[in-house]
Design a protein around this motif. Structure first.
Motif, PDB file in Angstrom:
ATOM      1  N   SER A  14     -38.304  -0.015 -24.273  1.00 16.03           N
ATOM      2  CA  SER A  14     -36.974  -0.553 -23.972  1.00 16.03           C
ATOM      3  C   SER A  14     -35.955  -0.097 -25.020  1.00 16.03           C
ATOM      4  CB  SER A  14     -37.036  -2.080 -23.922  1.00 16.03           C
ATOM      5  OG  SER A  14     -35.758  -2.606 -23.666  1.00 16.03           O
ATOM      6  N   THR A  15     -36.361  -0.093 -26.282  1.00 14.23           N
ATOM      7  CA  THR A  15     -35.470   0.349 -27.361  1.00 14.23           C
ATOM      8  C   THR A  15     -35.102   1.819 -27.185  1.00 14.23           C
ATOM      9  OG1 THR A  15     -36.346  -1.280 -28.903  1.00 14.23           O
ATOM     10  CG2 THR A  15     -35.270   0.637 -29.862  1.00 14.23           C
ATOM     11  N   VAL A  16     -36.083   2.642 -26.873  1.00 14.84           N
ATOM     12  CA  VAL A  16     -35.811   4.067 -26.660  1.00 14.84           C
ATOM     13  C   VAL A  16     -34.855   4.248 -25.485  1.00 14.84           C
ATOM     14  CG1 VAL A  16     -36.849   6.267 -25.948  1.00 14.84           C
ATOM     15  CG2 VAL A  16     -37.941   4.888 -27.723  1.00 14.84           C
ATOM     16  N   MET A  17     -35.090   3.550 -24.396  1.00 14.80           N
ATOM     17  CA  MET A  17     -34.225   3.669 -23.222  1.00 14.80           C
ATOM     18  C   MET A  17     -32.803   3.191 -23.536  1.00 14.80           C
ATOM     19  SD  MET A  17     -36.170   5.215 -21.222  1.00 14.80           S
ATOM     20  CE  MET A  17     -35.103   5.280 -19.814  1.00 14.80           C
ATOM     21  N   ASP A  18     -32.678   2.114 -24.296  1.00 12.78           N
ATOM     22  CA  ASP A  18     -31.354   1.626 -24.686  1.00 12.78           C
ATOM     23  C   ASP A  18     -30.632   2.645 -25.565  1.00 12.78           C
ATOM     24  OD1 ASP A  18     -31.462  -0.779 -23.291  1.00 12.78           O
ATOM     25  OD2 ASP A  18     -32.243  -1.897 -25.004  1.00 12.78           O
ATOM     26  N   ARG A  19     -31.351   3.223 -26.510  1.00 15.02           N
ATOM     27  CA  ARG A  19     -30.737   4.212 -27.397  1.00 15.02           C
ATOM     28  C   ARG A  19     -30.258   5.433 -26.599  1.00 15.02           C
ATOM     29  NH1 ARG A  19     -31.234   3.741 -32.760  1.00 15.02           N
ATOM     30  NH2 ARG A  19     -31.345   5.998 -33.094  1.00 15.02           N
ATOM     31  N   LEU A  20     -31.043   5.885 -25.640  1.00 22.01           N
ATOM     32  CA  LEU A  20     -30.639   7.013 -24.802  1.00 22.01           C
ATOM     33  C   LEU A  20     -29.405   6.650 -23.963  1.00 22.01           C
ATOM     34  CD1 LEU A  20     -34.120   8.363 -23.653  1.00 22.01           C
ATOM     35  CD2 LEU A  20     -32.479   9.509 -25.176  1.00 22.01           C
ATOM     36  N   THR A  29     -24.103  -1.613 -31.806  1.00 24.94           N
ATOM     37  CA  THR A  29     -23.018  -0.904 -32.480  1.00 24.94           C
ATOM     38  C   THR A  29     -23.449   0.549 -32.643  1.00 24.94           C
ATOM     39  OG1 THR A  29     -23.869  -1.429 -34.684  1.00 24.94           O
ATOM     40  CG2 THR A  29     -22.219  -2.938 -33.761  1.00 24.94           C
ATOM     41  N   VAL A  30     -22.474   1.427 -32.610  1.00 21.56           N
ATOM     42  CA  VAL A  30     -22.730   2.843 -32.844  1.00 21.56           C
ATOM     43  C   VAL A  30     -21.679   3.327 -33.821  1.00 21.56           C
ATOM     44  CG1 VAL A  30     -22.946   5.147 -31.856  1.00 21.56           C
ATOM     45  CG2 VAL A  30     -23.611   3.140 -30.487  1.00 21.56           C
ATOM     46  N   GLN A  31     -22.125   3.839 -34.925  1.00 23.53           N
ATOM     47  CA  GLN A  31     -21.243   4.463 -35.909  1.00 23.53           C
ATOM     48  C   GLN A  31     -21.480   5.962 -35.783  1.00 23.53           C
ATOM     49  OE1 GLN A  31     -22.253   4.267 -40.199  1.00 23.53           O
ATOM     50  NE2 GLN A  31     -20.343   3.112 -40.343  1.00 23.53           N
ATOM     51  N   THR A  70     -18.582  -0.577 -30.263  1.00 29.65           N
ATOM     52  CA  THR A  70     -19.389  -1.759 -29.961  1.00 29.65           C
ATOM     53  C   THR A  70     -19.655  -1.732 -28.460  1.00 29.65           C
ATOM     54  OG1 THR A  70     -17.382  -3.127 -29.781  1.00 29.65           O
ATOM     55  CG2 THR A  70     -18.575  -3.188 -31.880  1.00 29.65           C
ATOM     56  N   ALA A  71     -20.835  -2.187 -28.070  1.00 31.45           N
ATOM     57  CA  ALA A  71     -21.219  -2.115 -26.665  1.00 31.45           C
ATOM     58  C   ALA A  71     -21.998  -3.362 -26.269  1.00 31.45           C
ATOM     59  CB  ALA A  71     -22.058  -0.867 -26.409  1.00 31.45           C
ATOM     60  N   ARG A  72     -21.995  -3.603 -24.965  1.00 34.35           N
ATOM     61  CA  ARG A  72     -22.711  -4.755 -24.415  1.00 34.35           C
ATOM     62  C   ARG A  72     -23.442  -4.304 -23.146  1.00 34.35           C
ATOM     63  NH1 ARG A  72     -18.626  -8.600 -24.061  1.00 34.35           N
ATOM     64  NH2 ARG A  72     -18.018  -7.924 -22.005  1.00 34.35           N
ATOM     65  N   ARG A  73     -24.634  -4.817 -22.970  1.00 37.89           N
ATOM     66  CA  ARG A  73     -25.392  -4.558 -21.747  1.00 37.89           C
ATOM     67  C   ARG A  73     -24.756  -5.381 -20.616  1.00 37.89           C
ATOM     68  NH1 ARG A  73     -30.734  -3.191 -22.001  1.00 37.89           N
ATOM     69  NH2 ARG A  73     -30.940  -4.310 -23.975  1.00 37.89           N
ATOM     70  N   ASN A 115     -23.869  12.597 -35.809  1.00 39.60           N
ATOM     71  CA  ASN A 115     -24.405  11.628 -36.781  1.00 39.60           C
ATOM     72  C   ASN A 115     -24.318  10.203 -36.240  1.00 39.60           C
ATOM     73  OD1 ASN A 115     -24.766  13.818 -38.484  1.00 39.60           O
ATOM     74  ND2 ASN A 115     -22.858  13.473 -39.570  1.00 39.60           N
ATOM     75  N   ARG A 116     -24.816  10.018 -35.055  1.00 41.54           N
ATOM     76  CA  ARG A 116     -24.739   8.709 -34.388  1.00 41.54           C
ATOM     77  C   ARG A 116     -25.779   7.765 -34.965  1.00 41.54           C
ATOM     78  NH1 ARG A 116     -23.489  10.565 -28.200  1.00 41.54           N
ATOM     79  NH2 ARG A 116     -22.499  12.496 -28.794  1.00 41.54           N
ATOM     80  N   ARG A 117     -25.316   6.651 -35.486  1.00 39.75           N
ATOM     81  CA  ARG A 117     -26.218   5.602 -35.989  1.00 39.75           C
ATOM     82  C   ARG A 117     -26.114   4.431 -35.014  1.00 39.75           C
ATOM     83  NH1 ARG A 117     -26.025   4.343 -41.991  1.00 39.75           N
ATOM     84  NH2 ARG A 117     -27.668   5.899 -41.966  1.00 39.75           N
ATOM     85  N   ILE A 118     -27.153   4.247 -34.227  1.00 41.21           N
ATOM     86  CA  ILE A 118     -27.180   3.208 -33.205  1.00 41.21           C
ATOM     87  C   ILE A 118     -27.945   2.016 -33.744  1.00 41.21           C
ATOM     88  CG2 ILE A 118     -27.997   2.612 -30.895  1.00 41.21           C
ATOM     89  CD1 ILE A 118     -27.713   5.644 -30.212  1.00 41.21           C
ATOM     90  N   THR A 119     -27.333   0.854 -33.685  1.00 39.00           N
ATOM     91  CA  THR A 119     -27.984  -0.379 -34.125  1.00 39.00           C
ATOM     92  C   THR A 119     -27.983  -1.363 -32.957  1.00 39.00           C
ATOM     93  OG1 THR A 119     -27.155  -0.015 -36.369  1.00 39.00           O
ATOM     94  CG2 THR A 119     -27.971  -2.226 -35.837  1.00 39.00           C
ATOM     95  N   LEU A 120     -29.172  -1.679 -32.488  1.00 40.26           N
ATOM     96  CA  LEU A 120     -29.324  -2.647 -31.401  1.00 40.26           C
ATOM     97  C   LEU A 120     -29.519  -4.037 -31.980  1.00 40.26           C
ATOM     98  CD1 LEU A 120     -31.801  -0.567 -29.277  1.00 40.26           C
ATOM     99  CD2 LEU A 120     -29.547  -1.294 -28.505  1.00 40.26           C
ATOM    100  N   ALA A 121     -28.817  -4.995 -31.423  1.00 36.97           N
ATOM    101  CA  ALA A 121     -29.045  -6.382 -31.830  1.00 36.97           C
ATOM    102  C   ALA A 121     -30.470  -6.757 -31.423  1.00 36.97           C
ATOM    103  CB  ALA A 121     -28.039  -7.301 -31.147  1.00 36.97           C
ATOM    104  N   ARG A 122     -31.096  -7.615 -32.199  1.00 36.64           N
ATOM    105  CA  ARG A 122     -32.468  -8.037 -31.913  1.00 36.64           C
ATOM    106  C   ARG A 122     -32.455  -9.496 -31.479  1.00 36.64           C
ATOM    107  NH1 ARG A 122     -35.258  -3.899 -31.227  1.00 36.64           N
ATOM    108  NH2 ARG A 122     -37.138  -5.062 -31.610  1.00 36.64           N
ATOM    109  N   ARG A 123     -33.344  -9.799 -30.555  1.00 36.62           N
ATOM    110  CA  ARG A 123     -33.490 -11.175 -30.097  1.00 36.62           C
ATOM    111  C   ARG A 123     -34.976 -11.446 -29.910  1.00 36.62           C
ATOM    112  NH1 ARG A 123     -30.654 -11.558 -24.943  1.00 36.62           N
ATOM    113  NH2 ARG A 123     -32.624 -10.826 -24.124  1.00 36.62           N
ATOM    114  N   ASP A 124     -35.524 -12.296 -30.744  1.00 30.54           N
ATOM    115  CA  ASP A 124     -36.955 -12.625 -30.684  1.00 30.54           C
ATOM    116  C   ASP A 124     -37.829 -11.382 -30.755  1.00 30.54           C
ATOM    117  OD1 ASP A 124     -36.289 -15.335 -30.415  1.00 30.54           O
ATOM    118  OD2 ASP A 124     -36.156 -15.153 -28.233  1.00 30.54           O
ATOM    119  N   GLY A 125     -37.449 -10.420 -31.603  1.00 25.61           N
ATOM    120  CA  GLY A 125     -38.241  -9.217 -31.781  1.00 25.61           C
ATOM    121  C   GLY A 125     -38.029  -8.155 -30.723  1.00 25.61           C
ATOM    122  N   ALA A 126     -37.210  -8.445 -29.726  1.00 29.95           N
ATOM    123  CA  ALA A 126     -36.949  -7.487 -28.655  1.00 29.95           C
ATOM    124  C   ALA A 126     -35.484  -7.065 -28.709  1.00 29.95           C
ATOM    125  CB  ALA A 126     -37.265  -8.120 -27.299  1.00 29.95           C
TER     126      ALA A 126
END
Length: 160
Positions: free
Chosen positions: A8-14, A97-99, A133-136, A80-91
């Motif tokens: 799921s993390t890989v798919m979100d990052r893509l 955010t993307v810098q 900043t992004a939201r699903r 130089n995209r730095r993608i940071t996904l918020a975490r919720r209960d380890g998922a």
């Protein structure tokens, strides 16, 4: 992290990477409906550090369309995209955010550029860093905000 969460993390990052690429293409191509489709309805952008405005995406798209008419050629390179996904209960969570750094070579419009065989090399280049900043959403990842931090610009004049 479980294998399912890793996938799921890989798919979100893509998906987020594709969203940022879509942003660059929409701005470069002047695709303002496409630009607006990248954002949530409450999305905002801030281009003040580059001499622009801050506001809702409708206002920003109108301003960009008008302002970018000055440039016959434009190309955003977002790297130089730095993608940071918020975490919720380890998922992975539903916000990110993307810098990312950008280099934006462009060609100012003018009689020589508008002619069929006129110069095509850039004569205006700027660079800096984006904060996205992004939201699903039900339609996939969408931008909720864009902040531009311009670091430098160079304008060449005269004989190209």
């Amino acid at each position: 992290m479980t294998q399912r969460a890793e996938h799921s993390t890989v798919m979100d990052r893509l998906a987020l990477d594709d969203l940022i690429t879509g942003y660059a293409i929409a701005v470069d191509d002047g695709d303002w409906p496409g630009y607006l489709a990248l954002f949530t309805p409450d999305g905002r952008a801030d281009y003040r550090s580059a001499g622009g405005i801050e506001g809702g995406t409708e206002e920003i798209a109108t301003w960009l369309a008008d302002m970018l008419r000055q440039f016959a050629i434009r190309q955003h390179l977002i790297v130089n995209r730095r993608i940071t996904l918020a975490r919720r209960d380890g998922a992975p969570g539903d916000t990110a955010t993307v810098q990312a750094d950008y280099l934006n070579p462009m060609r100012l419009a003018g009689p020589a550029t508008d002619a069929e065989d006129g110069p095509t090399s850039p004569n205006y280049t700027c660079a800096g860093r984006y904060e996205f900043t992004a939201r699903r959403t039900a339609d996939g990842w969408r931008l909720t905000g864009v902040v531009v931090h311009e670091k430098w610009r160079q304008v060449r004049s005269g004989g190209d």
